[in-house]
Design an enzyme around this catalytic site. Structure first.
Site, mmCIF file in Angstrom:
data_model
loop_
_atom_site.group_PDB
_atom_site.id
_atom_site.type_symbol
_atom_site.label_atom_id
_atom_site.label_comp_id
_atom_site.label_asym_id
_atom_site.label_seq_id
_atom_site.Cartn_x
_atom_site.Cartn_y
_atom_site.Cartn_z
ATOM 1 N N CYS A 238 10.521 22.378 16.104
ATOM 2 C CA CYS A 238 9.264 22.673 15.407
ATOM 3 C C CYS A 238 8.463 23.770 16.092
ATOM 4 O O CYS A 238 8.029 24.742 15.445
ATOM 5 C CB CYS A 238 8.432 21.406 15.244
ATOM 6 N N HIS A 292 4.324 17.214 17.151
ATOM 7 C CA HIS A 292 4.920 17.999 16.054
ATOM 8 C C HIS A 292 3.938 19.049 15.563
ATOM 9 O O HIS A 292 2.720 18.841 15.593
ATOM 10 C CB HIS A 292 5.299 17.069 14.899
ATOM 11 N N GLU A 304 8.338 23.680 8.010
ATOM 12 C CA GLU A 304 8.517 22.981 9.272
ATOM 13 C C GLU A 304 9.978 22.811 9.645
ATOM 14 O O GLU A 304 10.875 22.836 8.787
ATOM 15 C CB GLU A 304 7.857 21.607 9.218
#
Length: 337
Positions: A238, A292, A304
């Protein structure tokens, strides 16, 4: 008949239990009227005063005025800015009626004191929490540690610290809190109406072309595999995807998501613009638990690198998702100070 006589005591006990439970709900609920309202926007409510809500120090009981003076005095002693006083006063009024409920005996779990802080949640011992000075210091320490709190609406700033089940309930106390800091300390303008926007000195506009370049780069990686620790070009995690996307746009980001959170100005997620970074954490009120990050594309969508086994992709997003940090980061703008 004997059977009926045996049922009578049971019925009486059951009725008594219902009455006790209802009484408890009324006590807990007396300071959460209007709690179904939701905090939103980037400015303070500062609207028409709610009917029946005290507006000035003259409307308060002596114990409430004393509690307000304690909060302001402690805040001044900590060199906290006046906006923090407003947040603290509004919170104390909502949580304990400014020292008139739940000070010594908990009415909701083990919550005590001015801010209804809980010993079981690490706010201190019961005796410490009952002390208005300690309670105020503890509340303000938590508030001042929230990145970008000074640019949040007062309701959101209070909610970020308190994590209340009624996040919009603080708004109705803003006029009173503003009046109190004026009466007690001669301070004005700690409330920020909608037409004033974010606090002065915070750059909130991305440099020209940055957002588009970063978005184009990230979206072009759709379908590639997620690999933990990877920074491209064949796979990403990420934060690795965010690192390379903004590198392509001329903006240098730290490597990991937790550090990327501090790499630009903060804005409430409801005000996110294309190119902003959204974050998720194990504890959404604690940026140190961020795990994240994703790139906001606008129109309720993000790009993402989600997790192992899930290819990189665009997906819909909700700003109320579990674990979402309440502030977005705008890379390439002035970071929080």
């Amino acid at each position: 008949m004997r059977f009926l006589r045996l049922l009578i005591p049971v019925g009486v006990l059951a009725l008594g239990l219902v009455i006790v439970l209802l009484g408890g709900l009324l006590v807990v609920g007396q300071f959460t009227v209007g709690g179904d309202q939701q905090a939103a926007g980037t400015c303070d409510a500062n609207g028409r005063p709610a009917v029946g809500v005290p507006q000035t120090a003259a409307d308060l009981q002596p114990v409430q005025r004393q509690a307000a003076a304690t909060i302001v005095g402690v805040a001044k002693g900590m060199a906290a800015p006046p906006r923090a006083w407003i947040v603290a006063l509004a919170t104390a009024m909502q949580e304990s009626g400014m020292g008139t409920a739940g000070m010594d005996v908990a009415v909701d779990h083990d919550s005590l004191g001015l801010f209804q802080q809980r010993p079981s949640q690490g706010w201190g011992t019961a005796d410490e929490i009952r002390d208005p000075v300690h309670a105020t210091q503890s509340f303000l320490q938590h508030l001042l540690a929230v990145p970008g709190w000074q640019d949040m609406p007062i309701t959101l700033a209070a909610q970020t610290v308190q994590r209340s089940a009624f996040p919009g309930a603080y708004a109705k106390w803003e006029p009173l809190a503003e009046s109190l800091v004026g009466d007690l300390a001669g301070v004005t303008s700690a409330i920020r109406p909608c037409d004033e926007g974010p606090a002065a000195g915070v750059a909130t506009t991305l440099p020209s072309g940055v957002a588009k370049t970063a978005i184009d780069f990230a979206v072009a990686a759709s379908g590639k595999p997620y690999v933990w620790g990877a920074t491209g070009p064949s796979s990403y995690d990420c934060s690795g995807l965010m690192l390379r996307a903004f590198q392509a746009a001329g903006v240098v980001l730290p490597r990991v998501a937790r550090d990327q959170y501090g790499a630009g100005a903060h804005v409430p997620v409801a005000q996110a613009q294309p190119g902003d970074l959204l974050f998720w954490a194990y504890d959404s009120s604690d940026p140190d638990t961020i795990h994240h990050v994703a790139l906001y594309l606008g129109d309720g969508k993000i790009m993402e690198a989600q997790q192992t086994g899930v290819p990189l992709a665009v997906r819909p997003v909700s700003f109320t998702e579990k674990g979402m940090v309440p502030l977005a980061t705008r890379p390439g703008t002035a970071p929080p100070v």
